[in-house]
Write a protein that holds these residues in place. Structure first.
Motif, PDB file in Angstrom:
ATOM      1  N   ASN A  78       0.817  -1.213   0.000  1.00 25.59           N
ATOM      2  CA  ASN A  78       0.000   0.000   0.000  1.00 25.59           C
ATOM      3  C   ASN A  78       0.850   1.263   0.000  1.00 25.59           C
ATOM      4  O   ASN A  78       0.356   2.361   0.282  1.00 25.59           O
ATOM      5  CB  ASN A  78      -0.936  -0.007   1.213  1.00 25.59           C
ATOM      6  N   ASN A  79       2.144   1.096  -0.324  1.00 20.20           N
ATOM      7  CA  ASN A  79       3.072   2.229  -0.461  1.00 20.20           C
ATOM      8  C   ASN A  79       3.207   3.058   0.807  1.00 20.20           C
ATOM      9  O   ASN A  79       3.314   4.289   0.755  1.00 20.20           O
ATOM     10  CB  ASN A  79       2.641   3.129  -1.631  1.00 20.20           C
ATOM     11  N   VAL A  80       3.192   2.387   1.939  1.00 22.49           N
ATOM     12  CA  VAL A  80       3.416   3.044   3.223  1.00 22.49           C
ATOM     13  C   VAL A  80       4.726   2.537   3.800  1.00 22.49           C
ATOM     14  O   VAL A  80       4.952   1.324   3.885  1.00 22.49           O
ATOM     15  CB  VAL A  80       2.266   2.751   4.212  1.00 22.49           C
ATOM     16  N   GLU A  81       5.609   3.455   4.165  1.00 22.85           N
ATOM     17  CA  GLU A  81       6.851   3.062   4.823  1.00 22.85           C
ATOM     18  C   GLU A  81       6.506   2.431   6.174  1.00 22.85           C
ATOM     19  O   GLU A  81       5.694   2.960   6.932  1.00 22.85           O
ATOM     20  CB  GLU A  81       7.755   4.275   5.039  1.00 22.85           C
ATOM     21  N   VAL A  82       7.131   1.313   6.486  1.00 22.01           N
ATOM     22  CA  VAL A  82       6.823   0.610   7.722  1.00 22.01           C
ATOM     23  C   VAL A  82       8.107   0.103   8.360  1.00 22.01           C
ATOM     24  O   VAL A  82       9.029  -0.337   7.668  1.00 22.01           O
ATOM     25  CB  VAL A  82       5.846  -0.569   7.455  1.00 22.01           C
ATOM     26  N   THR A  83       8.188   0.217   9.669  1.00 27.65           N
ATOM     27  CA  THR A  83       9.324  -0.322  10.416  1.00 27.65           C
ATOM     28  C   THR A  83       8.800  -1.043  11.659  1.00 27.65           C
ATOM     29  O   THR A  83       7.698  -0.774  12.127  1.00 27.65           O
ATOM     30  CB  THR A  83      10.316   0.767  10.861  1.00 27.65           C
ATOM     31  N   LEU A  84       9.618  -1.939  12.195  1.00 35.21           N
ATOM     32  CA  LEU A  84       9.287  -2.653  13.419  1.00 35.21           C
ATOM     33  C   LEU A  84      10.075  -2.052  14.564  1.00 35.21           C
ATOM     34  O   LEU A  84      11.188  -1.567  14.379  1.00 35.21           O
ATOM     35  CB  LEU A  84       9.628  -4.142  13.290  1.00 35.21           C
ATOM     36  N   ALA A  85       9.486  -2.089  15.749  1.00 32.61           N
ATOM     37  CA  ALA A  85      10.170  -1.487  16.892  1.00 32.61           C
ATOM     38  C   ALA A  85       9.788  -2.160  18.201  1.00 32.61           C
ATOM     39  O   ALA A  85       8.729  -2.777  18.318  1.00 32.61           O
ATOM     40  CB  ALA A  85       9.844   0.010  16.971  1.00 32.61           C
ATOM     41  N   ASP A  86      10.695  -2.045  19.132  1.00 35.79           N
ATOM     42  CA  ASP A  86      10.434  -2.331  20.543  1.00 35.79           C
ATOM     43  C   ASP A  86      10.899  -1.078  21.266  1.00 35.79           C
ATOM     44  O   ASP A  86      12.048  -0.970  21.685  1.00 35.79           O
ATOM     45  CB  ASP A  86      11.214  -3.570  20.997  1.00 35.79           C
ATOM     46  N   CYS A  87      10.014  -0.109  21.351  1.00 37.66           N
ATOM     47  CA  CYS A  87      10.402   1.211  21.856  1.00 37.66           C
ATOM     48  C   CYS A  87      10.867   1.167  23.305  1.00 37.66           C
ATOM     49  O   CYS A  87      11.714   1.963  23.712  1.00 37.66           O
ATOM     50  CB  CYS A  87       9.231   2.193  21.716  1.00 37.66           C
ATOM     51  N   ALA A  88      10.342   0.238  24.079  1.00 38.24           N
ATOM     52  CA  ALA A  88      10.747   0.144  25.476  1.00 38.24           C
ATOM     53  C   ALA A  88      12.228  -0.180  25.603  1.00 38.24           C
ATOM     54  O   ALA A  88      12.901   0.281  26.523  1.00 38.24           O
ATOM     55  CB  ALA A  88       9.911  -0.909  26.192  1.00 38.24           C
ATOM     56  N   LYS A  89      12.745  -0.953  24.638  1.00 38.03           N
ATOM     57  CA  LYS A  89      14.158  -1.342  24.667  1.00 38.03           C
ATOM     58  C   LYS A  89      14.995  -0.584  23.642  1.00 38.03           C
ATOM     59  O   LYS A  89      16.201  -0.805  23.539  1.00 38.03           O
ATOM     60  CB  LYS A  89      14.292  -2.850  24.437  1.00 38.03           C
ATOM     61  N   GLY A  90      14.364   0.289  22.872  1.00 37.15           N
ATOM     62  CA  GLY A  90      15.094   1.110  21.915  1.00 37.15           C
ATOM     63  C   GLY A  90      15.392   0.447  20.584  1.00 37.15           C
ATOM     64  O   GLY A  90      16.182   0.968  19.797  1.00 37.15           O
ATOM     65  N   ARG A  91      14.778  -0.674  20.319  1.00 35.98           N
ATOM     66  CA  ARG A  91      15.043  -1.374  19.057  1.00 35.98           C
ATOM     67  C   ARG A  91      14.183  -0.807  17.933  1.00 35.98           C
ATOM     68  O   ARG A  91      13.001  -0.572  18.105  1.00 35.98           O
ATOM     69  CB  ARG A  91      14.756  -2.867  19.220  1.00 35.98           C
ATOM     70  N   GLY A  92      14.802  -0.609  16.774  1.00 35.46           N
ATOM     71  CA  GLY A  92      14.073  -0.160  15.588  1.00 35.46           C
ATOM     72  C   GLY A  92      13.874   1.338  15.488  1.00 35.46           C
ATOM     73  O   GLY A  92      13.236   1.814  14.546  1.00 35.46           O
ATOM     74  N   ILE A  93      14.408   2.094  16.426  1.00 37.26           N
ATOM     75  CA  ILE A  93      14.196   3.549  16.419  1.00 37.26           C
ATOM     76  C   ILE A  93      14.910   4.205  15.235  1.00 37.26           C
ATOM     77  O   ILE A  93      14.314   5.007  14.505  1.00 37.26           O
ATOM     78  CB  ILE A  93      14.683   4.176  17.738  1.00 37.26           C
ATOM     79  N   ASN A  94      16.174   3.886  15.040  1.00 34.34           N
ATOM     80  CA  ASN A  94      16.937   4.494  13.942  1.00 34.34           C
ATOM     81  C   ASN A  94      16.352   4.132  12.583  1.00 34.34           C
ATOM     82  O   ASN A  94      16.383   4.939  11.645  1.00 34.34           O
ATOM     83  CB  ASN A  94      18.408   4.069  14.017  1.00 34.34           C
ATOM     84  N   GLU A  95      15.815   2.914  12.479  1.00 30.47           N
ATOM     85  CA  GLU A  95      15.204   2.500  11.216  1.00 30.47           C
ATOM     86  C   GLU A  95      14.015   3.386  10.857  1.00 30.47           C
ATOM     87  O   GLU A  95      13.767   3.641   9.673  1.00 30.47           O
ATOM     88  CB  GLU A  95      14.750   1.039  11.304  1.00 30.47           C
ATOM     89  N   SER A  96      13.299   3.864  11.862  1.00 31.98           N
ATOM     90  CA  SER A  96      12.145   4.716  11.579  1.00 31.98           C
ATOM     91  C   SER A  96      12.580   6.070  11.035  1.00 31.98           C
ATOM     92  O   SER A  96      11.879   6.670  10.212  1.00 31.98           O
ATOM     93  CB  SER A  96      11.290   4.896  12.837  1.00 31.98           C
ATOM     94  N   VAL A  97      13.744   6.572  11.484  1.00 33.88           N
ATOM     95  CA  VAL A  97      14.269   7.836  10.956  1.00 33.88           C
ATOM     96  C   VAL A  97      14.610   7.677   9.476  1.00 33.88           C
ATOM     97  O   VAL A  97      14.312   8.555   8.650  1.00 33.88           O
ATOM     98  CB  VAL A  97      15.507   8.295  11.745  1.00 33.88           C
ATOM     99  N   ALA A  98      15.227   6.556   9.140  1.00 32.95           N
ATOM    100  CA  ALA A  98      15.539   6.278   7.732  1.00 32.95           C
ATOM    101  C   ALA A  98      14.266   6.192   6.905  1.00 32.95           C
ATOM    102  O   ALA A  98      14.214   6.669   5.761  1.00 32.95           O
ATOM    103  CB  ALA A  98      16.340   4.977   7.627  1.00 32.95           C
ATOM    104  N   ALA A  99      13.220   5.618   7.487  1.00 33.89           N
ATOM    105  CA  ALA A  99      11.942   5.505   6.781  1.00 33.89           C
ATOM    106  C   ALA A  99      11.320   6.876   6.549  1.00 33.89           C
ATOM    107  O   ALA A  99      10.737   7.139   5.494  1.00 33.89           O
ATOM    108  CB  ALA A  99      10.979   4.620   7.578  1.00 33.89           C
ATOM    109  N   VAL A 100      11.456   7.772   7.523  1.00 30.94           N
ATOM    110  CA  VAL A 100      10.963   9.144   7.370  1.00 30.94           C
ATOM    111  C   VAL A 100      11.654   9.819   6.194  1.00 30.94           C
ATOM    112  O   VAL A 100      11.010  10.482   5.364  1.00 30.94           O
ATOM    113  CB  VAL A 100      11.195   9.954   8.663  1.00 30.94           C
TER     114      VAL A 100
END
Length: 288
Positions: A78-100
């Motif tokens: 559906n042409n939406v950028e998507v990332t996975l995260a575990d925000c409590a442990k800080g996983r996937g945070i940097n990937e979301s910046v790249a997606a932005v």
């Protein structure tokens, strides 16, 4: 079951978001990986229509890995950028910046050609208790947003400036006025996005027990040492769970409220196993 939930601060937050939309470059919506559809606020989707969007599937460590892969494919289709995260442990945070930055690639390229170096302004949105404040704190490197394990912790808007040319608009988690679909309300209640006082705890636990017994019976039975649960109703399952845990009160009856609280708490903490409540093929869904 008719679930209505719209405190005054949520209405105020909606108005404030609408006022600031012209400043926003991209919307990052934090979703619960276990319930990507139910945790997507249709009001936010409607208000921000036309804005680039990034979906962050938080609590991916609690969701069924196979189902999460299906959701990732669904969003990409559906042409939406998507990332996975575990925000409590800080996983996937940097990937979301790249997606932005991927979502804003054309804008950033145009700005660069014009010699402009403006900050990227991000609206961070999400329903209560989905992990939005944890995401912002991890991204900003400090505790700039209030964090809690209950809905309604963040109560006011705030701009947060990051070191990498990004500004975040944090907002309180908001729900929409009424859940037309009972399943949506139940899923939000299962995961703790609705305050527990809104729905009867025992009824909620019975509904969750039925789902687990139908869809994740092996994990459910292993956690509570249950046998022969096929065809049992929710009340019977919660009662059986309580008996196994020794929650027997005077007269030999089971303390159903205690058993219900245990089931809900352990589901939310991931102690039963990695469980997803929604699959792309189960629902007629679209990405706004």
């Amino acid at each position: 079951m008719n679930i209505q939930w719209f405190p005054g601060h949520m209405a105020k937050t909606r108005r404030q978001i609408e006022e600031k939309l012209k400043l926003i470059d991209v919307v990052v919506e934090i979703l619960d990986a276990r319930i990507p559809v139910s945790s997507q606020n249709p009001d936010i989707s409607e208000m921000t229509k036309g804005k680039p969007r990034v979906a962050v599937l938080n609590k991916a460590d609690l969701a069924d890995e196979t189902v999460t892969k299906q959701w990732v494919s669904f969003y990409k289709q559906n042409n939406v950028e998507v990332t996975l995260a575990d925000c409590a442990k800080g996983r996937g945070i940097n990937e979301s910046v790249a997606a932005v930055k991927r979502a804003l690639a054309e804008k950033l390229s145009n700005d660069s050609e014009k010699g402009m170096n403006r900050a990227i302004k991000i609206l961070v949105a999400g329903v209560p208790n989905v992990g939005k404040s944890s995401y912002i704190n991890r991204l900003s490197g400090n505790r700039r947003a209030a964090v809690g394990d209950r809905p309604g912790v963040t109560r006011g808007q705030q701009w947060i400036r990051l070191k990498n040319g990004i500004e975040l608009l944090d907002t309180p988690g908001i729900l929409w006025p009424k859940f037309e679909d009972e399943t949506v309300g139940l899923h939000l209640a299962f995961t703790g996005s609705i305050k527990d006082e809104i729905i009867d705890t025992e009824l909620l636990a019975c509904k969750l027990a039925e789902f687990l017994n139908q869809n994740y019976r092996e994990l459910f039975c292993a956690r509570y040492k249950l046998e022969n649960t096929e065809g049992l109703q929710g009340f019977e399952l919660v009662e059986l769970l309580g008996r196994k845990r020794g929650f027997v009160v005077s007269g030999g009856e089971i303390d159903l409220l205690r058993a219900s609280n245990i089931l809900l708490d352990e589901f939310r903490a991931g102690k039963i196993g990695r469980i997803s409540l929604e699959k792309p093929e189960d629902l007629e869904v679209s990405v706004q």
